[in-house]
Design an enzyme around this catalytic site. Structure first.
Site, PDB file in Angstrom:
ATOM      1  N   ASN A 210       3.474   9.188   6.320  1.00  0.00           N
ATOM      2  CA  ASN A 210       4.301   8.712   7.438  1.00  0.00           C
ATOM      3  C   ASN A 210       5.287   9.801   7.843  1.00  0.00           C
ATOM      4  OD1 ASN A 210       6.888   8.336   5.901  1.00  0.00           O
ATOM      5  ND2 ASN A 210       5.590   6.941   4.738  1.00  0.00           N
ATOM      6  N   LYS A 292     -15.435  15.037  -0.133  1.00  0.00           N
ATOM      7  CA  LYS A 292     -15.021  14.886   1.267  1.00  0.00           C
ATOM      8  C   LYS A 292     -15.985  13.941   2.005  1.00  0.00           C
ATOM      9  CE  LYS A 292     -14.013  17.510   5.390  1.00  0.00           C
ATOM     10  NZ  LYS A 292     -14.288  18.711   6.149  1.00  0.00           N
ATOM     11  N   ASP A 310       5.874  -2.327  -5.729  1.00  0.00           N
ATOM     12  CA  ASP A 310       7.148  -2.254  -5.007  1.00  0.00           C
ATOM     13  C   ASP A 310       8.210  -1.709  -5.972  1.00  0.00           C
ATOM     14  OD1 ASP A 310       9.640  -2.760  -3.809  1.00  0.00           O
ATOM     15  OD2 ASP A 310       8.802  -4.387  -2.618  1.00  0.00           O
ATOM     16  N   ILE A 311       8.559  -0.451  -5.781  1.00  0.00           N
ATOM     17  CA  ILE A 311       9.445   0.248  -6.729  1.00  0.00           C
ATOM     18  C   ILE A 311      10.818  -0.420  -6.762  1.00  0.00           C
ATOM     19  CG2 ILE A 311      10.449   2.490  -7.308  1.00  0.00           C
ATOM     20  CD1 ILE A 311       8.209   3.743  -5.502  1.00  0.00           C
ATOM     21  N   PHE A 330      16.796   0.605   1.473  1.00  0.00           N
ATOM     22  CA  PHE A 330      16.849   1.052   2.865  1.00  0.00           C
ATOM     23  C   PHE A 330      15.829   0.253   3.659  1.00  0.00           C
ATOM     24  CE2 PHE A 330      19.576   4.765   3.660  1.00  0.00           C
ATOM     25  CZ  PHE A 330      20.153   4.839   2.409  1.00  0.00           C
ATOM     26  N   LYS A 344      15.783  -8.759   4.231  1.00  0.00           N
ATOM     27  CA  LYS A 344      15.131  -7.858   3.262  1.00  0.00           C
ATOM     28  C   LYS A 344      15.970  -7.692   1.998  1.00  0.00           C
ATOM     29  CE  LYS A 344      12.313  -4.830   5.004  1.00  0.00           C
ATOM     30  NZ  LYS A 344      11.813  -3.699   5.772  1.00  0.00           N
ATOM     31  N   LYS A 348      14.340  -8.553  -1.550  1.00  0.00           N
ATOM     32  CA  LYS A 348      14.185  -7.533  -2.595  1.00  0.00           C
ATOM     33  C   LYS A 348      15.061  -7.827  -3.813  1.00  0.00           C
ATOM     34  CE  LYS A 348      11.616  -4.402  -0.206  1.00  0.00           C
ATOM     35  NZ  LYS A 348      10.478  -3.613  -0.619  1.00  0.00           N
TER      36      LYS A 348
HETATM   37  N1  CTP Z   1      10.177   0.231  -1.179  1.00  0.00           N
HETATM   38  C1  CTP Z   1       9.781   0.537  -2.475  1.00  0.00           C
HETATM   39  N2  CTP Z   1       8.478   0.433  -2.821  1.00  0.00           N
HETATM   40  C2  CTP Z   1       7.548   0.011  -1.940  1.00  0.00           C
HETATM   41  C3  CTP Z   1       7.948  -0.297  -0.613  1.00  0.00           C
HETATM   42  C4  CTP Z   1       9.278  -0.178  -0.267  1.00  0.00           C
HETATM   43  O1  CTP Z   1      10.624   0.936  -3.285  1.00  0.00           O
HETATM   44  N3  CTP Z   1       6.292  -0.077  -2.309  1.00  0.00           N
HETATM   45  C5  CTP Z   1      11.606   0.316  -0.855  1.00  0.00           C
HETATM   46  C6  CTP Z   1      11.948   1.368   0.166  1.00  0.00           C
HETATM   47  O2  CTP Z   1      12.269   2.599  -0.469  1.00  0.00           O
HETATM   48  C7  CTP Z   1      13.147   0.766   0.871  1.00  0.00           C
HETATM   49  C8  CTP Z   1      12.897  -0.727   0.793  1.00  0.00           C
HETATM   50  O3  CTP Z   1      11.951  -0.905  -0.252  1.00  0.00           O
HETATM   51  O4  CTP Z   1      14.342   0.986   0.164  1.00  0.00           O
HETATM   52  C9  CTP Z   1      12.376  -1.356   2.044  1.00  0.00           C
HETATM   53  O5  CTP Z   1      11.229  -0.680   2.460  1.00  0.00           O
HETATM   54  P1  CTP Z   1      10.403  -1.236   3.700  1.00  0.00           P
HETATM   55  O6  CTP Z   1       9.140  -0.449   3.840  1.00  0.00           O
HETATM   56  O7  CTP Z   1      11.313  -1.355   4.874  1.00  0.00           O
HETATM   57  O8  CTP Z   1      10.141  -2.709   3.167  1.00  0.00           O
HETATM   58  P2  CTP Z   1       8.882  -3.499   2.861  1.00  0.00           P
HETATM   59  O9  CTP Z   1       9.154  -4.271   1.630  1.00  0.00           O
HETATM   60  O10 CTP Z   1       7.677  -2.624   2.832  1.00  0.00           O
HETATM   61  O11 CTP Z   1       8.863  -4.486   4.079  1.00  0.00           O
HETATM   62  P3  CTP Z   1       8.150  -4.367   5.530  1.00  0.00           P
HETATM   63  O12 CTP Z   1       7.335  -3.108   5.535  1.00  0.00           O
HETATM   64  O13 CTP Z   1       7.358  -5.601   5.616  1.00  0.00           O
HETATM   65  O14 CTP Z   1       9.291  -4.351   6.519  1.00  0.00           O
END
Ligand code: CTP
Length: 400
Positions: A210, A292, A310-311, A330, A344, A348
């Site tokens: 990304n 490939k 999800d870390i 974030f 969120k 979380k």
């Molecule tokens: N994050 C994380 N691990 C993941 C996805 C997200 O630690 N696999 C953390 C990001 O570093 C950020 C927060 O979660 O601090 C929110 O990330 P975001 O991508 O906005 O949230 P999602 O849970 O993926 O929600 P969505 O994409 O549905 O908005």
């Protein structure tokens, strides 16, 4: 934001070719709000004139201990008494040796001995002079005496050699001075930060990533070091340099995939604050191809995804059990910033979240954010990412 507002800085200049950069340094310090009083040695005036420095600072330069402009004729006492900081840039090998021995045979060395404020020096010299055991002894003695050394750095030198001994650039010295004045609100705290994008392989040569630049996470790493913390920065693939500050060190781990970021984070879970700034991929390719993927003979390509861990949620669970780390998430949202960010934070299970409207801020030096915790929400910006990081660190330190 003006970071050196009302700070009184004595800028000492000693004899070295890098003295021409002191003019730019004085300008940058003043731009940042500092009041700069220049003191030059005799040798410095062989390289740059007092007139130049006076014109830039708007103040007469002091070059002589017996300056009759000082009522009591004690320029060394008066100048150091009035200062929040003495900064010597460039600091020659000769001046380092003198300062390390407490010698004081001119105004600059005397006011350093008479000071009751901190002293920062930016050494600048030829590489043999820097590497000489006598200069290294001076450096060690000065460090023991509580003097901070900014640099030197490596590169092409005026004498034609290439190596260590170059003075830091004026902008780098400015950053060091700004960092020096930050309050040490995270002294002794361990801070863990994820930053940048992740990369999920499709095959050995392709993948999905990304636009996250990592700048916000790196700014938080810098602000945390400035605040006295020990910092571990886990960075996804980005080309940013690890912030370098003389006052502290950032340990950096480079990772690619979300799974690697998860593993590196969990291995460092024993920290006081966790900032999840990375834009982590929610999905990974189920079975990346070993070879490939060839285009020939295909009319379409199906990829199957499975979820990444999800870390942040995992760290939040640890925090619930152990009482730490304090987790800051974030949220880059495209719309309904307030609502989505608040939702969120609850989902979380974290005490604080920082929302912003992306993706327009990806790669930018500036940002506008909404910081939300259980009781308050606060908007910051538009401001530089570093400024936002400093304010965020100040806020988090109050919650610890
Ligand atoms: N994050 C994380 N691990 C993941 C996805 C997200 O630690 N696999 C953390 C990001 O570093 C950020 C927060 O979660 O601090 C929110 O990330 P975001 O991508 O906005 O949230 P999602 O849970 O993926 O929600 P969505 O994409 O549905 O908005």
């Amino acid at each position: 934001m003006i970071s050196l507002k009302n700070k009184r800085i004595v800028l000492g200049i000693s004899g070295g070719i890098a003295a021409y950069k002191s003019a730019e340094l004085a300008r940058l310090l003043i731009q940042e709000g500092a009041q700069v009083q220049v003191v030059m040695t005799d040798a410095a005036q062989e390289f740059i004139t007092a007139v130049t420095m006076q014109a830039l600072t708007g103040k007469p330069v002091f070059t002589n201990q017996w300056d009759s402009r000082v009522d009591n004729n004690m320029a060394h006492i008066e100048l150091s008494r009035a200062a929040d900081l003495i900064l010597i840039a460039p600091c020659s090998a000769d001046l380092m040796a003198k300062l390390s021995l407490g010698l004081c045979d001119d105004l600059l060395s005397t006011l350093c001995l008479a000071r009751d404020c901190p002293l920062l020096i930016a050494p600048a010299m030829n590489l043999q002079m820097w590497q000489h055991s006598a200069t290294q002894r001076s450096a060690q003695r000065l460090l023991t005496d509580g003097v901070s050394l900014l640099g030197p750095t490596s590169g092409v030198q005026a004498c034609g050699e290439n190596g260590i001994g170059r003075m830091l650039e004026p902008s780098e010295i400015l950053e060091e001075v700004v960092a020096f004045f930050q309050t040490k609100v995270l002294q002794g705290k361990r801070i863990l930060i994820t930053a940048g994008p992740t990369f999920e392989s499709i095959d050995p040569v392709r993948g999905i990533t990304n636009h996250s630049s990592g700048k916000m996470g790196f700014a938080i790493a810098r602000a945390a070091v400035e605040a006295g913390a020990e910092v571990h920065l886990i960075a996804g693939p980005c080309h940013l340099q690890t912030p370098l500050l003389s006052s502290g060190k950032i340990i950096r781990s480079d990772v690619l995939s979300a799974q690697q970021m998860y593993d590196a984070t969990l291995a460092s879970k024993n920290c006081d604050v966790f900032f999840a700034v990375a834009a982590v991929a929610d999905w990974k390719i189920d079975k990346p191809a070993q070879q490939k993927i060839k285009r020939q003979g295909k009319t379409n390509l199906d990829l199957r995804f499975s979820p990444n861990p999800d870390i942040l949620s995992e760290m939040a669970k640890i925090a619930k059990q152990k009482g730490k780390p304090y987790c800051v998430g974030f949220a880059a949202e495209s719309d309904r910033l307030g609502l989505n960010t608040k939702e969120k934070r609850v989902r979380k299970g974290i005490p604080m979240i920082v929302g912003n409207i992306g993706p327009s801020t990806f790669g930018s030096e500036m940002n506008s954010v909404l910081i939300v915790d259980a009781s308050t929400s606060k908007s910051i910006g538009p401001a530089s990412k570093l400024e936002i990081a400093r304010q965020l660190i100040a806020l988090v330190s109050k919650r610890l």
